[in-house]
Design a protein around this motif. Structure first.
Motif, PDB file in Angstrom:
ATOM      1  N   UNK A  30       6.019 -14.201   1.412  1.00 15.89           N
ATOM      2  CA  UNK A  30       6.079 -13.695   2.783  1.00 15.89           C
ATOM      3  C   UNK A  30       5.156 -12.493   2.942  1.00 15.89           C
ATOM      4  N   UNK A  31       4.683 -12.288   4.145  1.00 17.58           N
ATOM      5  CA  UNK A  31       3.829 -11.146   4.406  1.00 17.58           C
ATOM      6  C   UNK A  31       4.605  -9.846   4.332  1.00 17.58           C
ATOM      7  N   UNK A  32       3.915  -8.776   3.985  1.00 15.06           N
ATOM      8  CA  UNK A  32       4.578  -7.490   3.824  1.00 15.06           C
ATOM      9  C   UNK A  32       3.791  -6.360   4.445  1.00 15.06           C
ATOM     10  N   UNK A  33       4.302  -5.146   4.256  1.00 20.27           N
ATOM     11  CA  UNK A  33       3.703  -3.936   4.796  1.00 20.27           C
ATOM     12  C   UNK A  33       3.513  -2.940   3.660  1.00 20.27           C
TER      13      UNK A  33
ATOM     14  N   UNK B 148       5.130  15.824  16.126  1.00 19.16           N
ATOM     15  CA  UNK B 148       4.550  14.485  16.192  1.00 19.16           C
ATOM     16  C   UNK B 148       4.513  13.915  14.773  1.00 19.16           C
ATOM     17  N   UNK B 149       5.145  12.773  14.591  1.00 20.22           N
ATOM     18  CA  UNK B 149       5.168  12.117  13.278  1.00 20.22           C
ATOM     19  C   UNK B 149       4.228  10.926  13.302  1.00 20.22           C
ATOM     20  N   UNK B 150       3.340  10.854  12.319  1.00 23.46           N
ATOM     21  CA  UNK B 150       2.351   9.781  12.250  1.00 23.46           C
ATOM     22  C   UNK B 150       2.765   8.761  11.199  1.00 23.46           C
ATOM     23  N   UNK B 151       2.727   7.486  11.588  1.00 22.25           N
ATOM     24  CA  UNK B 151       2.993   6.385  10.665  1.00 22.25           C
ATOM     25  C   UNK B 151       1.784   5.454  10.696  1.00 22.25           C
ATOM     26  N   UNK B 152       1.270   5.114   9.519  1.00 24.80           N
ATOM     27  CA  UNK B 152       0.169   4.157   9.413  1.00 24.80           C
ATOM     28  C   UNK B 152       0.431   3.236   8.236  1.00 24.80           C
ATOM     29  N   UNK B 153      -0.056   2.003   8.337  1.00 27.86           N
ATOM     30  CA  UNK B 153       0.252   0.998   7.329  1.00 27.86           C
ATOM     31  C   UNK B 153      -0.803  -0.112   7.365  1.00 27.86           C
ATOM     32  N   UNK B 154      -0.729  -0.998   6.408  1.00 28.88           N
ATOM     33  CA  UNK B 154      -1.549  -2.210   6.359  1.00 28.88           C
ATOM     34  C   UNK B 154      -0.644  -3.394   6.052  1.00 28.88           C
ATOM     35  N   UNK B 155      -1.150  -4.600   6.363  1.00 28.81           N
ATOM     36  CA  UNK B 155      -0.381  -5.819   6.098  1.00 28.81           C
ATOM     37  C   UNK B 155      -0.916  -6.506   4.845  1.00 28.81           C
ATOM     38  N   UNK B 156      -0.026  -7.093   4.083  1.00 27.99           N
ATOM     39  CA  UNK B 156      -0.390  -7.790   2.858  1.00 27.99           C
ATOM     40  C   UNK B 156       0.204  -9.194   2.874  1.00 27.99           C
ATOM     41  N   UNK B 157      -0.580 -10.153   2.334  1.00 28.96           N
ATOM     42  CA  UNK B 157      -0.137 -11.549   2.188  1.00 28.96           C
ATOM     43  C   UNK B 157       0.314 -12.143   3.515  1.00 28.96           C
ATOM     44  N   UNK B 158      -0.278 -11.722   4.611  1.00 26.98           N
ATOM     45  CA  UNK B 158       0.109 -12.207   5.932  1.00 26.98           C
ATOM     46  C   UNK B 158      -0.805 -13.365   6.327  1.00 26.98           C
ATOM     47  N   UNK B 159      -0.225 -14.560   6.478  1.00 23.96           N
ATOM     48  CA  UNK B 159      -0.984 -15.747   6.855  1.00 23.96           C
ATOM     49  C   UNK B 159      -0.796 -16.059   8.341  1.00 23.96           C
ATOM     50  N   UNK B 160       0.426 -16.020   8.814  1.00 25.96           N
ATOM     51  CA  UNK B 160       0.740 -16.270  10.220  1.00 25.96           C
ATOM     52  C   UNK B 160       1.015 -14.917  10.882  1.00 25.96           C
TER      53      UNK B 160
ATOM     54  N   UNK C 142       7.513 -18.334   4.340  1.00 28.62           N
ATOM     55  CA  UNK C 142       6.273 -18.055   3.600  1.00 28.62           C
ATOM     56  C   UNK C 142       5.099 -17.804   4.549  1.00 28.62           C
ATOM     57  N   UNK C 143       4.366 -16.744   4.290  1.00 28.09           N
ATOM     58  CA  UNK C 143       3.215 -16.407   5.109  1.00 28.09           C
ATOM     59  C   UNK C 143       3.530 -15.604   6.346  1.00 28.09           C
ATOM     60  N   UNK C 144       4.801 -15.538   6.749  1.00 27.75           N
ATOM     61  CA  UNK C 144       5.199 -14.762   7.925  1.00 27.75           C
ATOM     62  C   UNK C 144       5.583 -13.338   7.514  1.00 27.75           C
ATOM     63  N   UNK C 145       5.626 -12.471   8.501  1.00 32.30           N
ATOM     64  CA  UNK C 145       5.894 -11.062   8.233  1.00 32.30           C
ATOM     65  C   UNK C 145       7.371 -10.851   7.924  1.00 32.30           C
TER      66      UNK C 145
ATOM     67  N   UNK D  75       3.820  -3.946  19.394  1.00 30.60           N
ATOM     68  CA  UNK D  75       2.482  -3.642  18.885  1.00 30.60           C
ATOM     69  C   UNK D  75       1.806  -4.923  18.434  1.00 30.60           C
ATOM     70  N   UNK D  76       0.485  -4.967  18.522  1.00 29.49           N
ATOM     71  CA  UNK D  76      -0.257  -6.095  17.989  1.00 29.49           C
ATOM     72  C   UNK D  76      -0.504  -5.891  16.497  1.00 29.49           C
ATOM     73  N   UNK D  77      -0.972  -6.941  15.855  1.00 29.43           N
ATOM     74  CA  UNK D  77      -1.251  -6.845  14.422  1.00 29.43           C
ATOM     75  C   UNK D  77      -2.382  -5.866  14.154  1.00 29.43           C
ATOM     76  N   UNK D  78      -3.274  -5.697  15.133  1.00 32.19           N
ATOM     77  CA  UNK D  78      -4.383  -4.768  14.958  1.00 32.19           C
ATOM     78  C   UNK D  78      -3.934  -3.312  15.058  1.00 32.19           C
ATOM     79  N   UNK D  79      -2.777  -3.085  15.671  1.00 32.98           N
ATOM     80  CA  UNK D  79      -2.262  -1.721  15.789  1.00 32.98           C
ATOM     81  C   UNK D  79      -1.486  -1.366  14.529  1.00 32.98           C
TER      82      UNK D  79
END
Length: 270
Positions: free
Chosen positions: A106-109, A128-140, A208-211, A164-168
């Motif tokens: 499954x996809x992760x963060x 102001x609290x900032x959160x940033x991340x990336x996606x891993x193993x995300x197919x769908x 599998x492949x989903x977030x 939020x979109x996946x790009x955000x």
């Protein structure tokens, strides 16, 4: 007398000849009149036919023009059928599907800010609290992503960002603005950050492949207290009595002192 008889006979002969010739003359005259009438009727019919065909051609031309232009067509008499042309490839919507191997994870963060390896994270209400991340193993890719902070004290999910979109992959949380308008204010407690598919929920199991829902970051939230002078400060958790450690130290000290005094008295008696 004879002369009159001869004249009478001649007159009879002449009159009989004229009578014999008159039917033939009348017949020719009638036939001539009939031929003239037939020719006149034929010419009239041909002219009427040409006029009728001309009017019909003009009428059909005007009707076809009315049908083509759509202006002046008689209501209820002319019906038109619109045939739509087949859609082209550019107009057609192509449906695409993604095939995912069921053995795929499954996809992760993966958190960037704050990093999971950092020390304990505390957020002051009003900052102001900032959160940033990336996606891993995300197919769908999900259509929308929600970011929430879960507090176990009141079992409530505080919304940080929604849809939020996946790009955000970064968001700045205005805790002051949230606290001013929230129906359930932030508590001074520990929170768990959740990032999950908006069409699902934080506790669902991803395919599998989903977030899959992310819940590996804990942070504390506190409310700053107003300034108090030192001479007016009172510790709410402090006590005037000795603590357990202080009591144990005091007991040990007294025991050693008693033992030392006993050895000294015994040594002096001897």
């Amino acid at each position: 007398m004879k002369l009159s008889i001869v004249i009478f006979l001649c007159c009879l002969l002449l009159s009989s000849g004229a009578y014999a010739k008159s039917p033939r003359w009348l017949h020719h005259l009638a036939a001539r009149n009939v031929g003239i009438q037939l020719r006149q009727d034929s010419s009239k019919a041909s002219s009427r036919s040409s006029i009728t065909s001309s009017v019909a051609s003009k009428t059909s031309a005007s009707e076809s023009s009315s049908i083509t232009s759509g202006i002046g067509s008689p209501v209820g008499e002319v019906s038109t059928t619109t045939v739509s042309s087949p859609a082209t490839e550019s107009d057609s919507t192509a449906s695409s599907s993604i095939s995912v191997d069921p053995r795929s994870p499954a996809g992760g963060v993966s958190m960037i800010t704050p990093a999971i390896t950092d020390s304990e994270t505390y957020i002051k209400v009003g900052d102001y609290a900032t959160f940033s991340w990336t996606y891993t193993s995300l197919i769908v890719s999900p259509s929308a992503v929600n970011v929430e902070a879960y507090c176990s004290v009141n079992d409530y999910y505080y919304p940080i960002a929604e849809n939020l979109t996946v790009k955000d992959t970064s968001y700045v949380w205005n805790t002051s603005g949230y606290q001013e308008t929230a129906t359930i204010p932030l508590l001074v407690a520990e929170y768990t950050l959740y990032i999950y598919d908006a069409s699902s929920n934080p506790s669902s199991i991803a395919s599998p492949g989903h977030l899959a829902a992310y819940d590996n970051l804990n942070f504390g939230v506190y409310t700053p207290q107003p300034y108090t002078p030192l001479n007016e400060y009172q510790c709410a958790t402090c006590s005037g009595s000795f603590s357990l450690i202080e009591r144990n130290v005091l007991r040990g000290t007294l025991a050693i002192s008693v033992i030392a005094c006993l050895f000294t008295i015994l040594f002096m008696i001897r």
